[in-house]
Motif scaffolding. Structure first.
Motif, PDB file in Angstrom:
ATOM      1  N   LYS A  54      13.316  86.577 109.958  1.00  0.00           N
ATOM      2  CA  LYS A  54      14.716  86.298 110.303  1.00  0.00           C
ATOM      3  C   LYS A  54      14.928  86.519 111.800  1.00  0.00           C
ATOM      4  CE  LYS A  54      19.409  87.373 108.941  1.00  0.00           C
ATOM      5  NZ  LYS A  54      19.956  88.094 110.064  1.00  0.00           N
ATOM      6  N   LEU A  65      20.713  77.437 121.374  1.00  0.00           N
ATOM      7  CA  LEU A  65      22.090  77.481 121.882  1.00  0.00           C
ATOM      8  C   LEU A  65      22.103  77.583 123.406  1.00  0.00           C
ATOM      9  CD1 LEU A  65      23.963  79.776 119.359  1.00  0.00           C
ATOM     10  CD2 LEU A  65      24.485  77.416 119.907  1.00  0.00           C
ATOM     11  N   GLU A  68      21.498  74.222 124.864  1.00  0.00           N
ATOM     12  CA  GLU A  68      22.702  73.389 124.830  1.00  0.00           C
ATOM     13  C   GLU A  68      23.725  73.883 125.846  1.00  0.00           C
ATOM     14  OE1 GLU A  68      23.073  70.474 123.554  1.00  0.00           O
ATOM     15  OE2 GLU A  68      21.029  70.695 122.791  1.00  0.00           O
ATOM     16  N   ASN A  71      22.536  72.514 128.993  1.00  0.00           N
ATOM     17  CA  ASN A  71      22.735  71.062 128.988  1.00  0.00           C
ATOM     18  C   ASN A  71      24.182  70.698 129.332  1.00  0.00           C
ATOM     19  OD1 ASN A  71      20.123  70.554 128.343  1.00  0.00           O
ATOM     20  ND2 ASN A  71      20.473  70.181 126.166  1.00  0.00           N
TER      21      ASN A  71
ATOM     22  N   GLN B  31      35.105  70.195 136.917  1.00  0.00           N
ATOM     23  CA  GLN B  31      34.147  71.039 136.191  1.00  0.00           C
ATOM     24  C   GLN B  31      34.845  72.290 135.654  1.00  0.00           C
ATOM     25  OE1 GLN B  31      30.769  70.284 135.950  1.00  0.00           O
ATOM     26  NE2 GLN B  31      30.224  72.106 134.832  1.00  0.00           N
ATOM     27  N   PRO B  37      31.125  74.206 126.194  1.00  0.00           N
ATOM     28  CA  PRO B  37      30.493  74.127 124.863  1.00  0.00           C
ATOM     29  C   PRO B  37      30.803  75.381 124.035  1.00  0.00           C
ATOM     30  CG  PRO B  37      28.855  74.590 126.548  1.00  0.00           C
ATOM     31  CD  PRO B  37      30.122  74.301 127.275  1.00  0.00           C
ATOM     32  N   ILE B  39      29.576  77.755 122.446  1.00  0.00           N
ATOM     33  CA  ILE B  39      28.363  78.520 122.136  1.00  0.00           C
ATOM     34  C   ILE B  39      28.671  79.721 121.236  1.00  0.00           C
ATOM     35  CG2 ILE B  39      26.443  79.851 123.158  1.00  0.00           C
ATOM     36  CD1 ILE B  39      26.317  76.819 123.702  1.00  0.00           C
ATOM     37  N   LEU B  42      29.210  78.708 117.663  1.00  0.00           N
ATOM     38  CA  LEU B  42      27.946  78.347 117.008  1.00  0.00           C
ATOM     39  C   LEU B  42      27.111  79.598 116.701  1.00  0.00           C
ATOM     40  CD1 LEU B  42      27.204  75.185 119.085  1.00  0.00           C
ATOM     41  CD2 LEU B  42      27.426  75.212 116.611  1.00  0.00           C
ATOM     42  N   GLU B  43      27.133  80.538 117.648  1.00  0.00           N
ATOM     43  CA  GLU B  43      26.404  81.802 117.424  1.00  0.00           C
ATOM     44  C   GLU B  43      26.947  82.512 116.193  1.00  0.00           C
ATOM     45  OE1 GLU B  43      24.798  83.366 121.775  1.00  0.00           O
ATOM     46  OE2 GLU B  43      26.722  84.084 121.003  1.00  0.00           O
ATOM     47  N   HIS B  46      25.787  80.836 113.061  1.00  0.00           N
ATOM     48  CA  HIS B  46      24.400  81.227 112.770  1.00  0.00           C
ATOM     49  C   HIS B  46      24.358  82.586 112.095  1.00  0.00           C
ATOM     50  CE1 HIS B  46      21.590  78.294 114.111  1.00  0.00           C
ATOM     51  NE2 HIS B  46      22.194  78.129 115.276  1.00  0.00           N
ATOM     52  N   GLY B  50      23.165  83.620 108.426  1.00  0.00           N
ATOM     53  CA  GLY B  50      22.137  84.655 108.290  1.00  0.00           C
ATOM     54  C   GLY B  50      22.566  85.738 107.309  1.00  0.00           C
ATOM     55  N   ASP B  54      20.781  86.758 103.847  1.00  0.00           N
ATOM     56  CA  ASP B  54      20.416  88.153 103.542  1.00  0.00           C
ATOM     57  C   ASP B  54      20.988  88.602 102.203  1.00  0.00           C
ATOM     58  OD1 ASP B  54      19.003  88.394 105.801  1.00  0.00           O
ATOM     59  OD2 ASP B  54      20.492  89.548 106.927  1.00  0.00           O
ATOM     60  N   TYR B  76      25.614  70.749 115.735  1.00  0.00           N
ATOM     61  CA  TYR B  76      24.607  70.672 116.816  1.00  0.00           C
ATOM     62  C   TYR B  76      24.486  69.248 117.333  1.00  0.00           C
ATOM     63  CZ  TYR B  76      22.341  75.155 117.446  1.00  0.00           C
ATOM     64  OH  TYR B  76      22.065  76.449 117.830  1.00  0.00           O
ATOM     65  N   LEU B  79      27.350  68.473 119.366  1.00  0.00           N
ATOM     66  CA  LEU B  79      27.279  69.202 120.638  1.00  0.00           C
ATOM     67  C   LEU B  79      26.383  68.453 121.622  1.00  0.00           C
ATOM     68  CD1 LEU B  79      27.792  71.877 122.291  1.00  0.00           C
ATOM     69  CD2 LEU B  79      25.699  72.728 121.252  1.00  0.00           C
ATOM     70  N   LYS B  80      25.238  68.014 121.112  1.00  0.00           N
ATOM     71  CA  LYS B  80      24.298  67.281 121.965  1.00  0.00           C
ATOM     72  C   LYS B  80      24.926  65.985 122.456  1.00  0.00           C
ATOM     73  CE  LYS B  80      20.081  69.147 120.040  1.00  0.00           C
ATOM     74  NZ  LYS B  80      19.102  68.990 118.986  1.00  0.00           N
ATOM     75  N   ASN B  83      27.338  66.723 125.116  1.00  0.00           N
ATOM     76  CA  ASN B  83      26.664  67.148 126.352  1.00  0.00           C
ATOM     77  C   ASN B  83      26.053  65.978 127.117  1.00  0.00           C
ATOM     78  OD1 ASN B  83      27.344  69.778 126.080  1.00  0.00           O
ATOM     79  ND2 ASN B  83      25.362  70.458 125.277  1.00  0.00           N
ATOM     80  N   ARG B  90      33.899  65.168 128.011  1.00  0.00           N
ATOM     81  CA  ARG B  90      33.443  65.909 126.827  1.00  0.00           C
ATOM     82  C   ARG B  90      34.606  66.490 126.011  1.00  0.00           C
ATOM     83  NH1 ARG B  90      28.780  69.132 130.083  1.00  0.00           N
ATOM     84  NH2 ARG B  90      27.489  67.302 130.497  1.00  0.00           N
ATOM     85  N   TYR B  92      34.718  69.021 122.635  1.00  0.00           N
ATOM     86  CA  TYR B  92      33.939  69.792 121.634  1.00  0.00           C
ATOM     87  C   TYR B  92      34.738  70.137 120.372  1.00  0.00           C
ATOM     88  CZ  TYR B  92      30.618  70.434 125.436  1.00  0.00           C
ATOM     89  OH  TYR B  92      29.721  70.236 126.451  1.00  0.00           O
TER      90      TYR B  92
END
Lengths: 201, 374
Positions: A54, A65, A68, A71, B31, B37, B39, B42-43, B46, B50, B54, B76, B79-80, B83, B90, B92
């Motif tokens: 894991k 991530l 990205e 990117n 800018q 993004p 991030i 998304l984290e 994840h 997870g 578990d 994802y 996101l790509k 990007n 962009r 998101y």
């Protein structure tokens, strides 16, 4: 005047260089890391060293991530060093995880095989006791019943062997423990019967 | 180079500088205000997936985990896609929505898993207890009966599966336990059914046995005397005096004690109203002390004749020399049809009985329902 022109040309050259030399995404490292994880999974690392596996996957996710995230930046400001380092780390970690998985798998396998060997020996002891048990009218019926139970325990152990061969060691250990309990009770039953007979004599 | 030309060059230079400055400022502003993004989102997704993995949600809420993963992959891809667009174009929002949906699904999977696991944890705990009770019940009431091989085989298999389930339960493998315990219950039920079938015929004589029992007890009241009653199912030998139970002893019987004795060598203990015909001790018996009974009585003889006539039994003779004797205490049914007591108990019975003392042997004094406790 000539100097000024040179300065302008130099500035453009620098700008052009910066544009053409912007960082590239670590595609090779991504492919390598993913392949390494797949290879680890093929050794059942996710089952035998789940925490390590894991952690490896989490690192890959973090790297993806980060890629990205980079990117999303303007090409000139992209920096994939962190992602590359993480990916390289994942690939290296995969090797350790594979080794750990193999070690753990071997440990569990040995544990299951040892338990199987112990219960098989116990069953053989029961069979040996069966030959010593009172065979007269006093014990005939009971002996037949015990023989039937021994056959069942043996068929249970045959299932354990199949499970070990299939790599399902945890289920095998549960089964072998159940067989062990039954074999122990049969052994006790026989020993008591033999002891009673010896006492009477 | 003329002065005018130099001036023109300077103008161009300043123009270019201004243009570069303007471009950089515009770029920096765009800018700065452009979409970033997601991030963190998304984290978080994840992490959430997870946590679900578990918690073994892949086993308990397979579809939800799969959906969460698919949504994350879509996030994802989106996101790509974003990007690859110019930074100021962009958007998101779709990525965030997909990631949030994935998180929600992962959460749902965690909750479902927790509910299912908790529910299984308690229901399996109960089921294990129930199976244990069934096994103990069978062990107490049926395991000692001369049942057919399948009933015993199913019982032993059920017991093995039960122990295996208990071990698997301890390591939290609830889904396996659920399946395995169902099989164990099925097997124990089959054994109980077989035992019930086997016994239902046996207990069809219950009324008769109860009548014999009452007649014998009444006899002790009328005659102010002693009688012996043997309950085969309970494996007990009772001493009655003046209508009251005075003593009880553990009795061992013939291995085929279910059913009455039909012929010589069937290793069955007879059922009927008998009496002591002879008291034996010393060299008269090899079983310490013995009370010989008048087997076969008239009922036994008539049954034997009828069975021989109808060819229900082999023609080996009706058998004789049925006794209550010593040499017992072996914990098994081992006699050729006699009732065996331990020598110590035989001393007491022998002292209380005399020639003519009634000995009533019944299949059971309780109905099967009473024995089973319901």
């Amino acid at each position: 005047m000539k100097n000024n022109l040179l300065k302008v040309a130099f500035a453009f050259a620098i700008a052009a260089m910066m544009f053409t030399s912007c960082a590239k995404a670590p595609e090779v490292e991504v492919t390598d890391a993913k392949a390494a994880i797949e290879a680890a999974k093929a050794t059942e690392a996710d089952r035998y060293v789940p925490a390590d596996f894991k952690s490896m996957q989490d690192s890959l996710n973090v790297a993806m991530l980060e890629i990205e995230n980079q990117n999303a930046k303007f090409a000139l400001f992209r920096n994939y060093k962190k992602a590359t380092a993480t990916l390289t780390g994942v690939t290296a970690m995969a090797e350790t995880v594979k080794t750990n998985a193999a070690t753990r798998k071997e440990e569990v396998k040995n544990e299951a095989q040892q338990a199987l060997a112990e219960v098989t020996a116990l069953v053989n002891e029961v069979k040996e006791l069966l030959t010593k048990a009172p065979k007269g009218k006093e014990g005939k019926e009971a002996l037949e019943a015990i023989k039937g139970d021994v056959v069942l325990v043996e068929s249970f152990l045959a299932e354990v062997s199949t499970l070990i061969n299939n790599g399902d060691y945890l289920t095998a250990v549960d089964k072998v423990k159940a067989a062990s309990e039954k074999a122990t009770s049969l052994k006790t039953e026989l020993e008591e019967a033999i002891a009673k007979t010896s006492k009477r004599r | 180079m003329t002065r005018r030309r130099i001036k023109a060059m300077k103008r161009i230079f300043f123009f270019l500088m201004a243009l570069i400055f303007f471009s950089i400022s515009t770029f920096a502003t765009l800018q700065f205000f452009s979409a970033k993004p997601p991030i963190g989102t998304l984290e978080q997704t994840h992490l959430q997936i997870g946590v679900a993995v578990d918690a073994e949600a892949e086993k308990y809420a397979t579809e939800l985990v799969q959906t969460a993963r698919t949504l994350l992959e879509q996030a994802y891809t989106e996101l790509k896609l974003q990007n690859e667009r110019l930074f100021f174009l962009r958007d998101y929002q779709k990525t965030i929505r997909l990631a949030s949906e994935a998180s929600a699904k992962a959460n749902e999977a965690i909750e479902n898993t927790s509910e299912k696991r908790n529910s299984l944890h308690s229901s399996l705990k109960k089921a294990l207890r129930e199976t244990d009770n069934k096994i103990n019940h069978f062990q107490t009431y049926y395991a000692h009966l001369p049942l057919n091989g399948n009933a015993r085989k199913n019982f032993t298999s059920a017991k093995l599966k039960y122990v295996e389930s208990k071990k698997a339960y301890e390591r939290g493998a609830y889904l396996f336990v659920d399946k395995n315990l169902t099989e164990a219950n099925h097997l124990i039920s089959k054994s109980v059914t077989a035992a019930h079938q086997h016994l239902s015929e046996y207990f069809s004589d219950l009324k008769k046995w109860k009548r014999w029992y009452e007649e014998t007890v009444d006899w002790t009241i009328k005659n102010k005397s002693t009688a012996i009653i043997v309950d085969k199912f309970a494996h007990k030998c009772y001493i009655y005096k003046n209508g009251k139970r005075q003593k009880e002893f553990v009795a061992e019987l013939g291995p085929n004690w279910i059913g009455t004795k039909l012929y010589r060598g069937d290793k069955a203990t007879p059922e009927g109203k008998y009496h002591v015909t002879k008291k034996k001790s010393g060299s008269q018996t090899k079983y310490y002390k013995a009370l010989l009974i008048n087997y076969p009585n008239d009922d036994d003889k008539s049954r034997y004749k009828s069975n021989i006539k109808n060819r229900n039994i082999p023609n080996r003779g009706i058998g004789n020399l049925i006794e209550i004797h010593g040499g017992g205490g072996k914990g098994i049914n081992w006699t050729d049809g006699c009732v065996a007591l331990s020598n110590e108990d035989m001393d007491k019975v022998f002292a209380l009985a005399g020639s003519g003392t009634p000995i009533t042997i019944v299949g059971s004094l309780l109905s099967l329902q009473e024995i089973n406790g319901h």
